[in-house]
Design a protein around this motif. Structure first.
Motif, PDB file in Angstrom:
ATOM      1  N   ASP A 271       1.042  -1.173  -0.028  1.00 46.31           N
ATOM      2  CA  ASP A 271      -0.020   0.074  -0.027  1.00 46.31           C
ATOM      3  C   ASP A 271       0.885   1.389   0.104  1.00 46.31           C
ATOM      4  O   ASP A 271       1.396   1.756   1.092  1.00 46.31           O
ATOM      5  CB  ASP A 271      -0.995  -0.063   1.347  1.00 46.31           C
ATOM      6  CG  ASP A 271      -1.848   1.135   1.130  1.00 46.31           C
ATOM      7  OD1 ASP A 271      -2.008   1.843   0.317  1.00 46.31           O
ATOM      8  OD2 ASP A 271      -2.623   1.468   2.412  1.00 46.31           O
ATOM      9  N   LYS A 278       1.621   7.945   0.249  1.00 42.33           N
ATOM     10  CA  LYS A 278       2.019   7.817   1.871  1.00 42.33           C
ATOM     11  C   LYS A 278       3.489   8.569   1.828  1.00 42.33           C
ATOM     12  O   LYS A 278       4.253   8.684   0.993  1.00 42.33           O
ATOM     13  CB  LYS A 278       2.039   6.733   2.504  1.00 42.33           C
ATOM     14  CG  LYS A 278       0.761   6.088   2.811  1.00 42.33           C
ATOM     15  CD  LYS A 278       0.904   4.485   3.106  1.00 42.33           C
ATOM     16  CE  LYS A 278      -0.315   3.707   3.218  1.00 42.33           C
ATOM     17  NZ  LYS A 278      -1.259   4.282   4.499  1.00 42.33           N
ATOM     18  N   ASN A 321      -1.527  -1.398  -4.201  1.00 41.50           N
ATOM     19  CA  ASN A 321      -1.921  -0.060  -4.192  1.00 41.50           C
ATOM     20  C   ASN A 321      -0.961   0.807  -4.756  1.00 41.50           C
ATOM     21  O   ASN A 321       0.034   1.186  -4.093  1.00 41.50           O
ATOM     22  CB  ASN A 321      -2.667   0.364  -3.100  1.00 41.50           C
ATOM     23  CG  ASN A 321      -3.154   1.651  -3.311  1.00 41.50           C
ATOM     24  OD1 ASN A 321      -3.703   2.218  -4.270  1.00 41.50           O
ATOM     25  ND2 ASN A 321      -3.528   2.561  -2.202  1.00 41.50           N
ATOM     26  N   ASP A 348      -5.959   6.229  -0.974  1.00 37.23           N
ATOM     27  CA  ASP A 348      -5.295   5.500   0.070  1.00 37.23           C
ATOM     28  C   ASP A 348      -6.421   4.746   1.120  1.00 37.23           C
ATOM     29  O   ASP A 348      -5.757   3.860   1.792  1.00 37.23           O
ATOM     30  CB  ASP A 348      -4.380   6.527   0.959  1.00 37.23           C
ATOM     31  CG  ASP A 348      -3.419   5.562   2.083  1.00 37.23           C
ATOM     32  OD1 ASP A 348      -3.160   4.510   1.646  1.00 37.23           O
ATOM     33  OD2 ASP A 348      -2.992   6.526   2.677  1.00 37.23           O
ATOM     34  N   ALA A 349      -7.561   5.128   0.939  1.00 29.67           N
ATOM     35  CA  ALA A 349      -8.452   3.927   1.436  1.00 29.67           C
ATOM     36  C   ALA A 349      -8.941   3.187   0.668  1.00 29.67           C
ATOM     37  O   ALA A 349     -10.211   2.920   0.017  1.00 29.67           O
ATOM     38  CB  ALA A 349      -9.623   5.113   1.977  1.00 29.67           C
ATOM     39  N   GLU A 350      -7.975   2.079   0.323  1.00 27.44           N
ATOM     40  CA  GLU A 350      -8.171   1.253  -0.834  1.00 27.44           C
ATOM     41  C   GLU A 350      -8.674  -0.184  -0.484  1.00 27.44           C
ATOM     42  O   GLU A 350      -9.386  -0.876  -1.062  1.00 27.44           O
ATOM     43  CB  GLU A 350      -6.786   0.849  -1.660  1.00 27.44           C
ATOM     44  CG  GLU A 350      -5.996   0.106  -0.829  1.00 27.44           C
ATOM     45  CD  GLU A 350      -5.411   0.468   0.347  1.00 27.44           C
ATOM     46  OE1 GLU A 350      -5.354   1.712   0.723  1.00 27.44           O
ATOM     47  OE2 GLU A 350      -5.042  -0.396   1.076  1.00 27.44           O
TER      48      GLU A 350
HETATM   49 MN    MN Z   1      -4.157   2.746   2.326  1.00 26.73          MN
END
Ligand code: MN
Ligand code: BES
Ligand code: ZN
Length: 507
Positions: A271, A278, A321, A348-350
């Motif tokens: 991620d 991030k 991701n 990022d809210a995958e």
């Molecule tokens: Mn994430």
């Protein structure tokens, strides 16, 4: 290979390189826990001054190694503190203390070909905890280490009064199957993301299923099949990566089963945050983001190996991701499996996007109980730290059932609410799609994510959601039976849950 045997016998007379006993702390000083009686009588009055001169108090995790100078048959005695003697007044706390002490012992012994555990082992739960704690404590991820392999004990003997009982033998067998599954989950989590992208992870599941009981069926959907069948969440998350996504379904269908346990696990093999990239610190441990998938898959393998009479179907949506010229953008709308549309606000809210697809698929196979496990939100870690997993659900009985299973095997779960404002936000924030993927407000992120997932669980299906973002990966030092890195959390809870479902069906 380390072999485990359960034997009745004296801790003072057992032929072994090291004997392990537990010590509690009391107001009157350290006192040996059950299992250490023969050691206590072999030392007699010499024991109290010996412990005193070591400064050993019996505090939790305290260890001391004592050369026995022929007081015992074993040359070395390993003392492990388990804290206040109060723990012995409560069965669950004793079991937890044994698991933890055995883990500490496993991390302390070095260069011993054989080890005898003379820990409390009065009932099947304590026997299981001793074996499991030791097997989990000695875990080390060495696949990428060059040089000679570390010595490991060839034989571990568990001394127990119930050694010759059926229940004792069954407890040891369960301990070995469960700890092997936990170790598999840890291996998968610890494997660098470059070497465990979705296709490789799916292959590893196939290999694991084949190597284990022969009772498992594996189905893998590749990128093309996912697109064709409308898995818009998995495709949307995976499209930024050079590595294509997968949906793995692992099923176990024993003849005697009437109950159907359905599991779903988040399998983001790395991620990066996608276009909501991030920080480098934030993504440092993000190979762990498939910890939920690792847990549900490994638990399914264990359930099949134990031959539990409960049907299990497990879904692991896998994607990486990443960022690219074709990654999903904020503002994009994805059509999930089943047709619900979702506006992506934060790439990022995958996790919730791949889980939404999988939950809809899971709902189609007729679950009696549906449980998902995911390293879903940093907010869960903010709320509960790194040793307590969050659990959510609308069905109080289902949540209580999973929590109780966790408590029996030493995995703490604390319920957080899906408070009534959350589904309203999920359904009303987007001006253009059915649902909004991500909380516009700063706080309550774990609750919003759970409310989002709930939208994809069919009405009337008992469901629990476990957020293991804090607990799935230990970024700090080892403690008890938990090493640094992948923890394998939730595997034991899920196997226990299946055991309980199987028993409930028999009665
Ligand atoms: Mn994430
Ligand atoms: N994989 C992370 C959650 C996570 C955080 C797992 C820390 C393990 C340790 C998840 O996909 C994520 O990025 N969550 C965001 C959610 C936010 C964008 C709504 C987070 O927690 O910041
Ligand atoms: Zn994630």
């Amino acid at each position: 290979m380390t072999s485990y045997t359960l034997r009745k016998g004296s801790s003072a007379k057992v032929r072994t390189d090291v004997v392990v006993i537990a010590v509690t702390s009391t107001a009157q000083g350290p006192v040996l826990a059950p299992g250490g009686e023969a050691v206590a009588s072999a030392y007699g009055r010499a024991l109290t001054p010996l412990l005193a001169s070591l400064g050993f108090t019996g505090t939790r995790d305290e260890v001391a190694q004592v050369p026995t100078a022929k007081t015992l048959r074993a040359p070395l005695l390993l003392l492990v503190g388990i804290g206040s003697a109060d723990v012995l007044g409560d069965a669950t706390r004793t079991t937890d203390a044994v698991r933890r002490a055995a883990g500490v012992a496993a991390r302390t012994v070095s260069n011993s070909a054989s080890v005898a555990l003379a820990l409390p082992a009065r009932d099947p739960a304590e026997v299981r905890a001793g074996a499991e704690g030791f097997e989990l404590g000695r875990y080390a991820f060495t696949a990428y280490k060059s040089g000679p392999a570390k010595d490991e004990p060839g034989e571990v003997v568990l001394l127990s009064e119930i050694a010759r009982s059926k229940a004792g033998a069954a407890a040891l067998e369960t301990a070995l199957v469960v700890s092997s599954a936990v170790r598999t989950a840890r291996d998968w989590v610890n494997t660098p993301a470059a070497d465990l992208a979705p296709p490789a992870f799916a292959d590893a599941v196939r290999a694991q299923a084949k190597a284990s009981s022969g009772k498992l069926r594996v189905e893998v959907l590749d990128e093309e099949q996912l697109r064709e069948r409308g898995f818009g969440g998995i495709i949307g998350v995976g499209r930024g990566s050079a590595q294509p996504p997968r949906l793995v379904t692992l099923s176990y269908r024993p003849r005697r089963a009437t109950r159907h346990l359905v599991l779903v696990g988040k399998g983001i093999t790395f991620d990066s945050g996608g276009l909501a990239i991030k920080t480098q610190l934030g993504m440092r441990t993000m190979k762990c983001d498939m910890g939920g998938a690792a847990a549900v898959l490994a638990a399914t393998v264990a359930i099949a190996e134990l031959g539990l009479p409960v049907r299990v179907t497990t879904f692991a949506p896998m994607a990486e991701n990443m960022i690219s010229g074709d990654a999903t953008r904020p503002g994009d709308v994805l059509t999930m499996y089943g047709g619900t549309t979702v506006e992506v606000l934060n790439p990022d809210a995958e996790g919730r996007l791949v889980l939404a697809d999988a939950l809809v698929a899971a709902g189609e196979v007729g679950p009696d109980l549906l449980v998902d496990v995911a390293t879903l939100t940093g907010a869960a870690e903010t709320a509960l730290g790194d040793r307590v997993s969050a659990i959510f659900g609308h069905d109080d009985a289902a949540v209580a059932r999973v929590r109780a299973a966790g408590a029996r095997v030493g995995e703490a779960l604390w319920q957080l609410p899906i408070s009534e404002e959350m589904p309203v936000k999920v359904r009303t924030y987007s001006k253009i799609a059915d649902l909004m993927q991500h909380n516009v407000d700063v706080y309550g992120g774990a609750l919003y994510a759970a409310a989002f997932l709930a939208e994809f669980v069919p009405d009337g299906v008992p469901w629990a959601h476990l957020d293991i973002a804090g607990t799935g990966f230990n970024r700090r030092g080892a403690y008890g039976h938990v090493p640094s890195g992948g923890t394998g959390v939730s595997v034991a809870t899920l196997v226990e849950l299946a055991t309980e479902l199987a028993e409930a069906q028999d009665s």
